[in-house]
Design an enzyme around this catalytic site. Structure first.
Site, PDB file in Angstrom:
ATOM      1  N   SER A  96       0.831  -1.215   0.000  1.00 26.48           N
ATOM      2  CA  SER A  96       0.000   0.000   0.000  1.00 26.48           C
ATOM      3  C   SER A  96       0.858   1.256   0.000  1.00 26.48           C
ATOM      4  O   SER A  96       0.373   2.333  -0.345  1.00 26.48           O
ATOM      5  CB  SER A  96      -0.916   0.025   1.230  1.00 26.48           C
ATOM      6  OG  SER A  96      -1.887  -0.992   1.123  1.00 26.48           O
ATOM      7  N   SER A 139      -6.131  -3.433   3.327  1.00 22.64           N
ATOM      8  CA  SER A 139      -7.034  -4.153   4.243  1.00 22.64           C
ATOM      9  C   SER A 139      -7.756  -3.209   5.188  1.00 22.64           C
ATOM     10  O   SER A 139      -8.830  -3.533   5.703  1.00 22.64           O
ATOM     11  CB  SER A 139      -6.226  -5.148   5.076  1.00 22.64           C
ATOM     12  OG  SER A 139      -5.260  -4.437   5.848  1.00 22.64           O
ATOM     13  N   THR A 142      -3.973  -2.476   8.984  1.00 22.80           N
ATOM     14  CA  THR A 142      -2.528  -2.555   9.265  1.00 22.80           C
ATOM     15  C   THR A 142      -2.156  -1.723  10.483  1.00 22.80           C
ATOM     16  O   THR A 142      -2.484  -0.523  10.561  1.00 22.80           O
ATOM     17  CB  THR A 142      -1.739  -2.134   8.007  1.00 22.80           C
ATOM     18  OG1 THR A 142      -2.027  -3.107   6.995  1.00 22.80           O
ATOM     19  CG2 THR A 142      -0.255  -2.077   8.247  1.00 22.80           C
ATOM     20  N   GLU A 273       7.944 -10.959  -2.412  1.00 23.99           N
ATOM     21  CA  GLU A 273       6.613 -11.449  -2.044  1.00 23.99           C
ATOM     22  C   GLU A 273       6.044 -12.451  -3.049  1.00 23.99           C
ATOM     23  O   GLU A 273       5.313 -13.354  -2.661  1.00 23.99           O
ATOM     24  CB  GLU A 273       5.646 -10.276  -1.846  1.00 23.99           C
ATOM     25  CG  GLU A 273       5.997  -9.439  -0.617  1.00 23.99           C
ATOM     26  CD  GLU A 273       4.960  -8.377  -0.326  1.00 23.99           C
ATOM     27  OE1 GLU A 273       3.834  -8.705   0.063  1.00 23.99           O
ATOM     28  OE2 GLU A 273       5.281  -7.186  -0.517  1.00 23.99           O
ATOM     29  N   HIS A 289      28.830   4.658  -4.917  1.00 19.63           N
ATOM     30  CA  HIS A 289      29.683   5.056  -3.791  1.00 19.63           C
ATOM     31  C   HIS A 289      29.770   3.970  -2.727  1.00 19.63           C
ATOM     32  O   HIS A 289      30.352   4.189  -1.674  1.00 19.63           O
ATOM     33  CB  HIS A 289      29.164   6.373  -3.199  1.00 19.63           C
ATOM     34  CG  HIS A 289      29.182   7.484  -4.208  1.00 19.63           C
ATOM     35  ND1 HIS A 289      30.261   8.329  -4.367  1.00 19.63           N
ATOM     36  CD2 HIS A 289      28.278   7.839  -5.154  1.00 19.63           C
ATOM     37  CE1 HIS A 289      30.002   9.176  -5.356  1.00 19.63           C
ATOM     38  NE2 HIS A 289      28.801   8.898  -5.856  1.00 19.63           N
ATOM     39  N   LYS A 383       2.100 -11.166  11.183  1.00 21.70           N
ATOM     40  CA  LYS A 383       1.014 -10.265  11.594  1.00 21.70           C
ATOM     41  C   LYS A 383       0.169 -10.921  12.690  1.00 21.70           C
ATOM     42  O   LYS A 383      -0.231 -10.284  13.653  1.00 21.70           O
ATOM     43  CB  LYS A 383       0.123  -9.900  10.400  1.00 21.70           C
ATOM     44  CG  LYS A 383       0.746  -8.895   9.446  1.00 21.70           C
ATOM     45  CD  LYS A 383      -0.258  -8.451   8.382  1.00 21.70           C
ATOM     46  CE  LYS A 383       0.376  -7.457   7.420  1.00 21.70           C
ATOM     47  NZ  LYS A 383      -0.539  -6.927   6.419  1.00 21.70           N
TER      48      LYS A 383
END
Ligand code: F6R
Length: 398
Positions: A96, A139, A142, A273, A289, A383
């Site tokens: 998201s 959702s 979160t 994912e 760098h 979660k």
């Protein structure tokens, strides 16, 4: 050398997975597929078997989602308190959050105020009365996003919400906040067309983006690209499938500059994912760098790296020159590498075609790994365990 050499064939006619004439006589039609039968990207039955929830189909829906996002945003009005601000903060995580990052990257200096993507609990330092807060969560559940949203509500900051539902939609409705609510089942990362489109439209409607409206043209450019690299285009004519084969068994490191840095970030998260694979991304010229040095050790893993340079035809000459030298150095050390050029008439088109390319390549790679790209088992477990530990407290304070 790519993985097709490793598996001993190059021509799609030789790819395993097609019907074997010997099988016609085989009475045992139900036998489990052999490993080598699964390793093909050109057999629709194999794609359906490994990708039963059709993540490939979701990627192909990207242009349609962009168009739908415009309809969802059309009735939204933002009052002066929401538009007369010095900064926009988008509170979001993962799939998201990347939409806002891509919009910021594509809009560049056409953005009237800074756009900050806050991927954490609470609000960023400096957020205040003259900050428009946008809470974005597919959702609507979160923890980090809910915590920032609660803080913004407590401080009565101007706030808008982007979600499909959950507690976020319920709170936005109860508080009478501008709510951009879209319908889409499935995974948040597969809603990238809404993620980009809704943030883009919200900002455009608030007068935060100067210049021409390029969302429609970008959707058309993505559509055109998907026709060229989608699942029905066979490997020998399909550079995204070829790239997946090249990455197979290796750790991709994606380089990008300016708007393409955000696209490189999206590639990394999609490779994580969808393909459930390690991946890294590096912004240019910063990578010159430090990252360039990091490809040396451990020496035994030199072959395991695969550098992908996401190039933009509009990149500044100084960046093109840097890529030339990087290419020289990587070439001298035979580091596996490839370039992907983003196409399209505007920065937004190039960003979105770059996203579509990486999204498809990540799902193709999942299929080569014989891994269902859709479920994110570890993420869901994490979660769930956190929710058990913190109860329903969205701030995670307990
Ligand atoms: C899963 C995915 C994740 C989620 C993230 C936040 O497909 O992309 O990165 O986006 O865990 O969840 P939401 O988007 O529901 O706020």
């Amino acid at each position: 050398m790519d993985a097709r050499d490793y598996f001993g064939y190059k021509n799609p006619d030789e790819e395993p997975g097609g019907p074997d004439p010997a099988d016609a006589a085989d009475e045992d039609g139900d036998r489990p597929p052999l490993f080598e039968e699964a390793v093909t990207l050109d057999d629709p039955a194999t794609l359906r078997r490994i990708d039963p929830d059709d993540m490939l189909g979701r990627v192909m829906e990207l242009p349609g989602q962009l168009v739908q996002a415009r309809h969802v945003a059309a009735p939204i009005t933002l009052d002066e308190r929401m538009t007369d601000v010095d900064a926009v903060v988008v509170l979001a995580m993962g799939g998201s959050a990347i939409g806002a990052e891509l919009v910021a990257a594509a809009a560049g200096d056409r953005l009237r105020v800074p756009l900050i993507v806050h991927r954490d609990y609470g609000l960023p330092a400096g957020a205040g009365e003259r900050t428009l807060v946008v809470a974005a969560s597919h959702s609507g559940e979160t923890a980090e996003t809910l915590s920032g949203f609660a803080a913004a509500q407590e401080r009565k900051l101007p706030t808008a919400v982007i979600t499909t539902g959950g507690r976020l939609a319920a709170s936005a409705t109860a508080a009478g906040l501008p709510l951009l609510q879209y319908r889409l089942g499935g995974q948040p990362r597969a809603a990238i067309g809404f993620g980009v489109g809704l943030v883009h439209e919200l900002l455009a409607r608030g007068g935060f983006i100067d210049g021409p409206d390029d969302l429609g043209a970008a959707a058309a450019a993505v559509e055109e690209l998907l026709e060229r690299i989608g699942p029905s285009v066979e490997t020998d004519a399909n550079p995204a499938k070829q790239l997946a084969w090249a990455i197979f068994g290796r750790i991709p490191v994606i380089y990008g500059h300016g708007p393409m840095a955000a696209v490189a970030h999206r590639w990394k998260t999609q490779l994580n994912e969808n393909a459930k694979a390690w991946a890294a991304w590096e912004p240019m010229p910063e990578a010159n760098h430090n990252a360039i040095e990091g490809s040396i050790n451990p020496r035994e893993l030199g072959e395991a790296l695969y550098v992908i340079q996401l190039r933009d035809r509009a990149e500044p000459p100084a960046i093109a020159e840097r890529y030339r030298v990087v290419e020289e150095l990587l070439g001298e050390r035979s580091t596996n590498r490839n370039e992907v050029w983003a196409d399209g008439p505007s920065v937004l088109s190039r960003v979105l075609t770059g996203v579509a390319y990486g999204d498809l390549a990540s799902v193709y790679l999942a299929i080569l790994y014989q891994t269902d790209p859709t479920p994110v088992t570890l993420l869901a477990m994490l979660k769930e365990r956190l929710a058990r530990a913190t109860g329903s407290d969205p701030t995670g304070a307990r």
